[in-house]
Design a protein around this motif. Sequence first.
Motif, PDB file in Angstrom:
ATOM      1  N   GLN A 176       0.843  -1.202   0.000  1.00 42.54           N
ATOM      2  CA  GLN A 176       0.000   0.000   0.000  1.00 42.54           C
ATOM      3  C   GLN A 176       0.876   1.249   0.000  1.00 42.54           C
ATOM      4  N   ASN A 177       0.666   2.144  -0.969  1.00 52.57           N
ATOM      5  CA  ASN A 177       1.309   3.444  -0.881  1.00 52.57           C
ATOM      6  C   ASN A 177       0.339   4.522  -1.335  1.00 52.57           C
ATOM      7  N   GLU A 178       0.708   5.797  -1.170  1.00 49.78           N
ATOM      8  CA  GLU A 178      -0.260   6.889  -1.282  1.00 49.78           C
ATOM      9  C   GLU A 178      -1.220   6.796  -2.471  1.00 49.78           C
ATOM     10  N   ARG A 179      -0.665   6.722  -3.671  1.00 49.20           N
ATOM     11  CA  ARG A 179      -1.553   6.838  -4.820  1.00 49.20           C
ATOM     12  C   ARG A 179      -1.627   5.573  -5.647  1.00 49.20           C
ATOM     13  N   LYS A 180      -0.549   4.812  -5.643  1.00 52.22           N
ATOM     14  CA  LYS A 180      -0.435   3.837  -6.717  1.00 52.22           C
ATOM     15  C   LYS A 180      -0.916   2.436  -6.382  1.00 52.22           C
ATOM     16  N   LEU A 181      -0.355   1.886  -5.340  1.00 46.84           N
ATOM     17  CA  LEU A 181      -0.714   0.509  -5.017  1.00 46.84           C
ATOM     18  C   LEU A 181      -1.740   0.513  -3.896  1.00 46.84           C
ATOM     19  N   ASP A 182      -2.790  -0.267  -4.103  1.00 46.47           N
ATOM     20  CA  ASP A 182      -3.883  -0.221  -3.143  1.00 46.47           C
ATOM     21  C   ASP A 182      -4.205  -1.631  -2.638  1.00 46.47           C
ATOM     22  N   VAL A 183      -3.480  -2.054  -1.625  1.00 43.64           N
ATOM     23  CA  VAL A 183      -3.668  -3.391  -1.057  1.00 43.64           C
ATOM     24  C   VAL A 183      -3.928  -3.228   0.442  1.00 43.64           C
ATOM     25  N   GLN A 184      -5.056  -3.718   0.894  1.00 44.11           N
ATOM     26  CA  GLN A 184      -5.339  -3.636   2.332  1.00 44.11           C
ATOM     27  C   GLN A 184      -5.817  -4.973   2.866  1.00 44.11           C
ATOM     28  N   VAL A 185      -5.484  -5.201   4.123  1.00 41.63           N
ATOM     29  CA  VAL A 185      -5.900  -6.429   4.795  1.00 41.63           C
ATOM     30  C   VAL A 185      -6.635  -6.036   6.061  1.00 41.63           C
ATOM     31  N   LYS A 186      -7.780  -6.663   6.314  1.00 46.71           N
ATOM     32  CA  LYS A 186      -8.447  -6.505   7.604  1.00 46.71           C
ATOM     33  C   LYS A 186      -8.649  -7.875   8.228  1.00 46.71           C
ATOM     34  N   ILE A 187      -8.643  -7.856   9.539  1.00 46.39           N
ATOM     35  CA  ILE A 187      -8.872  -9.088  10.287  1.00 46.39           C
ATOM     36  C   ILE A 187     -10.279  -9.027  10.874  1.00 46.39           C
ATOM     37  N   ASN A 194       2.677  -2.329  12.010  1.00 43.20           N
ATOM     38  CA  ASN A 194       3.131  -2.668  13.365  1.00 43.20           C
ATOM     39  C   ASN A 194       2.098  -3.471  14.148  1.00 43.20           C
ATOM     40  N   SER A 195       1.007  -3.894  13.484  1.00 46.27           N
ATOM     41  CA  SER A 195       0.009  -4.705  14.195  1.00 46.27           C
ATOM     42  C   SER A 195       0.628  -6.040  14.573  1.00 46.27           C
ATOM     43  N   ASN A 196       0.376  -6.493  15.757  1.00 45.31           N
ATOM     44  CA  ASN A 196       0.805  -7.856  16.051  1.00 45.31           C
ATOM     45  C   ASN A 196      -0.382  -8.709  16.462  1.00 45.31           C
ATOM     46  N   LEU A 197      -0.136  -9.999  16.377  1.00 48.38           N
ATOM     47  CA  LEU A 197      -1.188 -10.988  16.596  1.00 48.38           C
ATOM     48  C   LEU A 197      -1.890 -10.754  17.925  1.00 48.38           C
ATOM     49  N   LYS A 198      -1.086 -10.439  18.950  1.00 46.27           N
ATOM     50  CA  LYS A 198      -1.650 -10.312  20.293  1.00 46.27           C
ATOM     51  C   LYS A 198      -2.663  -9.171  20.362  1.00 46.27           C
ATOM     52  N   ASP A 199      -2.304  -8.024  19.770  1.00 41.86           N
ATOM     53  CA  ASP A 199      -3.222  -6.887  19.811  1.00 41.86           C
ATOM     54  C   ASP A 199      -4.473  -7.162  18.991  1.00 41.86           C
ATOM     55  N   ILE A 200      -4.243  -7.631  17.766  1.00 41.16           N
ATOM     56  CA  ILE A 200      -5.369  -7.791  16.842  1.00 41.16           C
ATOM     57  C   ILE A 200      -6.326  -8.875  17.301  1.00 41.16           C
ATOM     58  N   CYS A 201      -5.785  -9.950  17.812  1.00 44.72           N
ATOM     59  CA  CYS A 201      -6.648 -11.063  18.198  1.00 44.72           C
ATOM     60  C   CYS A 201      -6.909 -11.077  19.696  1.00 44.72           C
ATOM     61  N   SER A 202      -6.737  -9.921  20.338  1.00 46.38           N
ATOM     62  CA  SER A 202      -6.766  -9.898  21.810  1.00 46.38           C
ATOM     63  C   SER A 202      -8.107 -10.305  22.397  1.00 46.38           C
ATOM     64  N   THR A 203      -9.194 -10.113  21.622  1.00 47.88           N
ATOM     65  CA  THR A 203     -10.488 -10.466  22.205  1.00 47.88           C
ATOM     66  C   THR A 203     -10.679 -11.977  22.252  1.00 47.88           C
ATOM     67  N   LEU A 204      -9.706 -12.675  21.687  1.00 44.72           N
ATOM     68  CA  LEU A 204      -9.887 -14.119  21.607  1.00 44.72           C
ATOM     69  C   LEU A 204      -9.333 -14.841  22.813  1.00 44.72           C
ATOM     70  N   ASP A 205      -9.974 -15.945  23.106  1.00 43.27           N
ATOM     71  CA  ASP A 205      -9.484 -16.808  24.166  1.00 43.27           C
ATOM     72  C   ASP A 205      -8.355 -17.646  23.572  1.00 43.27           C
ATOM     73  N   SER A 206      -7.177 -17.502  24.129  1.00 49.05           N
ATOM     74  CA  SER A 206      -6.038 -18.221  23.538  1.00 49.05           C
ATOM     75  C   SER A 206      -6.165 -19.732  23.736  1.00 49.05           C
ATOM     76  N   GLN A 207      -7.120 -20.133  24.561  1.00 50.14           N
ATOM     77  CA  GLN A 207      -7.294 -21.570  24.788  1.00 50.14           C
ATOM     78  C   GLN A 207      -8.024 -22.245  23.620  1.00 50.14           C
ATOM     79  N   GLN A 208      -8.664 -21.411  22.777  1.00 48.29           N
ATOM     80  CA  GLN A 208      -9.479 -21.984  21.708  1.00 48.29           C
ATOM     81  C   GLN A 208      -8.645 -22.912  20.836  1.00 48.29           C
ATOM     82  N   GLU A 209      -9.220 -24.017  20.475  1.00 48.91           N
ATOM     83  CA  GLU A 209      -8.479 -24.973  19.666  1.00 48.91           C
ATOM     84  C   GLU A 209      -8.631 -24.680  18.186  1.00 48.91           C
ATOM     85  N   GLU A 210      -7.908 -25.442  17.419  1.00 44.76           N
ATOM     86  CA  GLU A 210      -7.987 -25.290  15.969  1.00 44.76           C
ATOM     87  C   GLU A 210      -9.185 -26.066  15.443  1.00 44.76           C
ATOM     88  N   LEU A 211      -9.781 -25.534  14.356  1.00 41.04           N
ATOM     89  CA  LEU A 211     -10.950 -26.214  13.780  1.00 41.04           C
ATOM     90  C   LEU A 211     -10.528 -27.503  13.105  1.00 41.04           C
TER      91      LEU A 211
END
Length: 491
Positions: A377-388, A474-491
């Motif tokens: 992602q940069n000002e005018r040219k490339l437009d790539v965004q990710v949301k969790i 600078n987003s890290n997993l802990k901040d972004i996924c903080s509302t999650l219970d880390s005990q949750q298992e994998e599907l």
Amino acid sequence: MKSDIPYERMADVERSKVEAHLKTQKYYRCLLIVTCLTTVLLVLFVLQTLLVPTATSSSSSPGLKVHPPIRDTCTDPCRVSLVESIPVGLDFNSSVSHPSIYQTWMNLISGAQSSLDIASFYWTMTNADTGTHEPTANEGERILQELAQLSGRISVRIAVNKPDKQPQNLQLLVDSGAQVRSVNMKQLTTGVLHTKFWVVDKRHIYIGSANMDWRSLTQVKELGAVVYDCSCLANDLDKIFEAYWFLGQSKTIPSPWPSQYTTAYNKDTPMELSLNGTTSEVYLSSSPPSLCAEGRTGDLQSILSVIDDARQFVYIAVMNYLPTMEFSFPKRYWADIDTQLRRVAFERRVQVRLLISCWGSTSPIMLSFLRSLAALQNERKLDVQVKIFIVPANPSQKQIPFARVNHNKYMVTDKVAYIGTSNWSGDYFVNTAGSALVVNQTSDQSTAQTVQQQLQAVFERDWDSQYSTLLKHNSNLKDICSTLDSQQEEL
Ligand SMILES: *[C@@H]1O[C@H](CO)[C@@H](O)[C@H](O)[C@H]1NC(C)=O
Ligand SMILES: *[C@@H]1O[C@H](CO)[C@@H](O)[C@H](O)[C@H]1NC(C)=O
Ligand SMILES: *[C@@H]1O[C@H](CO)[C@@H](O)[C@H](O)[C@H]1NC(C)=O
Ligand SMILES: *[C@@H]1O[C@H](CO)[C@@H](O)[C@H](O)[C@H]1NC(C)=O
């Protein structure tokens, strides 16, 4: 004593001789090994050049030997609808909504007259299966009861990934008269059968992200499509089902697949039909390549071509996105899709948006790769965004294993809609069975709503919702996924 010195000298001489001999021996052995290896590689190369053309031609354009089936004109009055499971407690401030997957399955069951074929990953339709006491398992339990009743009346066939042990609810269906075949994908391709679709009376189809799991109806966010009164499309999806059904009692994968699995409909020659009165071009893709009969577009090829066809935007909503072979050992880098996204963003300034899920078992490396993509992602040219996207859970919802996650697997561009059943990492296209529906209504000039428009609206609803967080450098997993219970298992 006397012989000591000469012996030692002799020993020295001998040793050097022996060493020299050993050296030449080593040299020859090396030479021998190298020669052998070269020969083996040569033979492999020759075999490959001989075999690959037939292998690739079978998954793309029709080959020379097998004639593709006649492409009948489809006159069915097909109707299509997006369908969704929105987990309890999730509130969108939006008018965008679609029939529930639960209601859709109920309708399909109650309308079924002669046959129901289901391709499935696993079955956990009741509280008993998951060791829970959740009132929200009601819908799943109801579906299972209805399926059991139906199995006594009409032909019900279920292809399922080979389970470690037959779950109780599948046994119930067998006892009620359903035929069940488990497909040993692990042995056949080292993957799993991950596909999720229904074919009803060879006339109606459902395809999407929902597993045969009560949580997929009330606790996991899912998206699929149902197409009614469309025997042309149903017959084509049935060919994919018949392949699973065959593999359910086979130790090897036919190569090539016999002609009854061949299709005339693919990305180059899609099926032309009317969906809600709108002229449409449609095809079904399938993975892995070894499960694609003559004429069938591989799922990866369909994704790459849909991305390549976009002119303004590519919106992707998938649970997992990784440019790796997640489950291979040693792990391998696998960037076919990632490269295609970077390419269209860079070469054609296509806007790229990825809506990815996060939960307790999300691997930190996924966020690293996503940050790398979003770094374009940069000002005018490339437009790539990710949301969790995070599905919040109250304390009691957190107790439900494998739930409260956005499990969607679709893509929408300014041109077409792609509705699939696979996570987006290499494994799902190389050895795991999945399939997808691609709907192209660009040729219709009327003002009627298209599937593409509806899917775009779903994406935008989710993207703009309070449940989505922009991934920054600078987003890290802990901040972004903080509302999650880390005990949750994998599907
Ligand atoms: C819901 O959306 C409307 C229109 O976009 C907005 O005016 C309103 O403030 C929103 N309400 C909430 C609770 O976010
Ligand atoms: C959609 O249909 C148009 C018109 O037939 C075609 O040019 C385009 O390549 C198709 N797009 C995809 C992704 O199949
Ligand atoms: C097609 O019609 C059904 C109702 O029969 C509706 O639910 C669905 O949204 C329509 N689909 C499109 C793409 O307009
Ligand atoms: C999708 O990805 C998750 C996380 O890697 C994996 O455990 C799961 O089996 C995959 N399949 C499903 C259910 O979509």
